[in-house]
Design a protein around this motif. Structure first.
Motif, short mmCIF file in Angstrom:
data_model
loop_
_atom_site.label_atom_id
_atom_site.label_comp_id
_atom_site.label_asym_id
_atom_site.label_seq_id
_atom_site.Cartn_x
_atom_site.Cartn_y
_atom_site.Cartn_z
N VAL A 127 6.72 -3.58 -0.47
CA VAL A 127 5.69 -2.81 0.24
C VAL A 127 5.85 -3.01 1.73
N SER A 128 5.79 -1.92 2.46
CA SER A 128 5.84 -1.96 3.92
C SER A 128 4.54 -1.37 4.46
N GLY A 157 10.14 4.62 -2.78
CA GLY A 157 10.48 5.81 -1.99
C GLY A 157 9.27 6.66 -1.61
N GLN A 158 8.11 6.37 -2.16
CA GLN A 158 6.90 7.12 -1.83
C GLN A 158 6.23 6.56 -0.58
N ILE A 159 5.53 7.44 0.11
CA ILE A 159 4.79 7.07 1.32
C ILE A 159 3.34 7.50 1.16
N ILE A 160 2.42 6.62 1.54
CA ILE A 160 1.00 6.98 1.56
C ILE A 160 0.67 7.37 3.00
N ALA A 185 1.92 7.91 8.48
CA ALA A 185 2.18 7.10 7.30
C ALA A 185 1.35 5.81 7.40
N VAL A 186 0.78 5.40 6.27
CA VAL A 186 -0.05 4.20 6.20
C VAL A 186 0.75 3.06 5.58
N ALA A 187 1.45 3.36 4.48
CA ALA A 187 2.25 2.35 3.78
C ALA A 187 3.35 3.04 2.99
N ALA A 188 4.39 2.30 2.65
CA ALA A 188 5.50 2.84 1.88
C ALA A 188 6.09 1.73 1.02
#
Length: 190
Positions: A127-128, A157-160, A185-188
């Motif tokens: 998680v980033s 590979g998904q981004i919130i 982007a909030v997190a990926a």
């Protein structure tokens, strides 16, 4: 809004570097309270009381009752000046608020289910976190303590984005009103 914070304040007439130093020696913090169509007022706060409240993450974004003995004003913390090397607060700015006026406040993000997310548990990703707080606009009574970001169904590979956040009723993100170019982007999960 779950917690209520209060500070004891005293009006002060002396201003300047010397007066501020004298206040700090007395274990007080020089501060100013302004806004809501009322002139700014110089005040002093109890240092230990302020430090104790600052240990709670919600204090930075929630309503604060500033008590002046017989009267009280509702405000929000807008700025804080700390000593660069010592655990001392040098100055604080408080903004008065009106109950019927929309305000903008930075609210912390709490990330949930990071370790159990599909992208981490199944795909072996990490998680980033890109943002740790967001700017929200709402009436003072609707200020959330924090906003949850659920990572459970996020795959590798998904981004919130900001538009994916579930906001409480009466709360909006001013940045999204500027258009899709501002949907940060909030997190990926990589």
């Amino acid at each position: 809004m779950s917690k209520e914070f209060s500070l004891q304040a005293e009006a002060r007439s002396e201003q300047g570097k010397g007066a501020s130093r004298r206040l700090r020696r007395e274990n007080k913090v020089p501060a100013v309270i302004y806004g809501a169509g009322t002139p700014a007022q110089s005040i002093s706060l109890k240092h230990n009381e302020l430090i104790r409240n600052l240990q709670d993450e919600a204090f930075y974004s929630q309503l604060i009752s500033v008590n002046f003995g017989d009267r009280k004003e509702i405000a929000i913390l807008r700025a804080l000046q700390r000593h660069p090397a010592k655990p001392i607060i040098l100055h604080a700015d408080l903004q008065r608020i009106k109950d019927d006026e929309v305000i903008e406040v930075h609210i912390p993000l709490h990330f949930m289910n990071e370790e159990g997310s599909v992208g981490v548990k199944v795909s072996g990703g990490t998680v980033s976190r890109i943002l740790n707080e967001v700017l929200v606009a709402c009436l003072p009574k609707n200020i959330p303590e924090y906003i949850e970001v659920d990572m459970l169904n996020v795959d590798k590979g998904q981004i919130i984005h900001l538009s994916d956040l579930k906001l409480p009723e009466g709360v909006s993100l001013p940045e999204l009103a500027l258009g899709n170019d501002h949907n940060q982007a909030v997190a990926a999960i990589h």
